[in-house]
Design a protein around this motif. Structure first.
Motif, mmCIF file in Angstrom:
data_model
loop_
_atom_site.group_PDB
_atom_site.id
_atom_site.type_symbol
_atom_site.label_atom_id
_atom_site.label_comp_id
_atom_site.label_asym_id
_atom_site.label_seq_id
_atom_site.Cartn_x
_atom_site.Cartn_y
_atom_site.Cartn_z
ATOM 1 N N ASP A 32 0.833 -1.197 0.000
ATOM 2 C CA ASP A 32 0.000 0.000 0.000
ATOM 3 C C ASP A 32 0.869 1.249 0.000
ATOM 4 O OD1 ASP A 32 -2.202 -1.631 0.096
ATOM 5 O OD2 ASP A 32 -2.525 -1.391 2.253
ATOM 6 N N VAL A 33 1.930 1.221 0.798
ATOM 7 C CA VAL A 33 2.840 2.370 0.867
ATOM 8 C C VAL A 33 3.531 2.567 -0.480
ATOM 9 C CG1 VAL A 33 4.925 3.282 1.969
ATOM 10 C CG2 VAL A 33 3.199 2.122 3.344
ATOM 11 N N LEU A 34 3.980 1.478 -1.092
ATOM 12 C CA LEU A 34 4.614 1.582 -2.407
ATOM 13 C C LEU A 34 3.675 2.199 -3.434
ATOM 14 C CD1 LEU A 34 6.557 -1.796 -2.745
ATOM 15 C CD2 LEU A 34 7.504 0.482 -2.438
ATOM 16 N N GLU A 35 2.428 1.765 -3.408
ATOM 17 C CA GLU A 35 1.452 2.312 -4.358
ATOM 18 C C GLU A 35 1.161 3.776 -4.057
ATOM 19 O OE1 GLU A 35 -3.184 1.616 -5.556
ATOM 20 O OE2 GLU A 35 -2.020 -0.123 -4.937
ATOM 21 N N ASP A 36 1.041 4.106 -2.769
ATOM 22 C CA ASP A 36 0.761 5.489 -2.383
ATOM 23 C C ASP A 36 1.905 6.425 -2.749
ATOM 24 O OD1 ASP A 36 -1.680 4.771 -1.396
ATOM 25 O OD2 ASP A 36 -1.047 4.694 0.699
ATOM 26 N N PRO B 88 1.792 9.354 -6.975
ATOM 27 C CA PRO B 88 2.125 10.780 -7.007
ATOM 28 C C PRO B 88 3.524 11.054 -7.575
ATOM 29 C CG PRO B 88 1.264 10.185 -4.854
ATOM 30 C CD PRO B 88 1.474 8.920 -5.625
ATOM 31 N N MET B 89 4.465 10.111 -7.367
ATOM 32 C CA MET B 89 5.802 10.311 -7.902
ATOM 33 C C MET B 89 5.782 10.314 -9.433
ATOM 34 S SD MET B 89 9.297 8.169 -7.426
ATOM 35 C CE MET B 89 8.713 6.880 -8.481
ATOM 36 N N THR B 90 4.940 9.487 -10.021
ATOM 37 C CA THR B 90 4.816 9.472 -11.476
ATOM 38 C C THR B 90 4.293 10.808 -11.985
ATOM 39 O OG1 THR B 90 4.399 7.101 -11.415
ATOM 40 C CG2 THR B 90 3.749 8.270 -13.410
#
Length: 112
Positions: free
Chosen positions: A37-41, A45-47
């Protein structure tokens, strides 16, 4: 309140039966893995930040607001460089978190 109690009861029943607990998406039986979940979160936004920072980079490279108004050019360039710096810092910080999360050896270590 009843919905929360029902979720807790469902979770307890699944643990007792050695079945995976329902994940974050409705109806899925995948085990819940908090670090994903943290990786996806962080990744989403980084993309978006990477895309915007690339646009600002080209604005800095091709800066010409008004050849007759030098002050306007400098103000535009200063704010563009500030935005480029903040975007680059954000991308580097997000990549660092992602790197360290993926670098842990076990899932248990990733969750802490």
């Amino acid at each position: 309140r009843m919905a929360i109690d029902q979720m807790i009861q469902t979770s307890d029943e699944a643990k007792k039966a050695d079945q995976p607990v329902r994940g974050p998406s409705a109806g899925s039986l995948e085990p819940r893995v908090p670090y994903k979940d943290v990786l996806e979160d962080i990744s989403i936004p980084m993309t978006a930040c990477t895309f915007q920072t690339g646009n600002v980079f080209y604005e800095c490279v091709f800066t010409v607001v008004n050849p007759d108004a030098i002050a306007a050019n400098w103000i535009y360039l200063i704010f563009s460089l500030l935005t480029l710096t903040l975007g680059t810092f954000t991308i580097a910080a997000c990549q660092t978190v992602i790197f360290w999360l993926k670098d842990f050896q076990t899932d248990d270590a990733k969750e802490r």
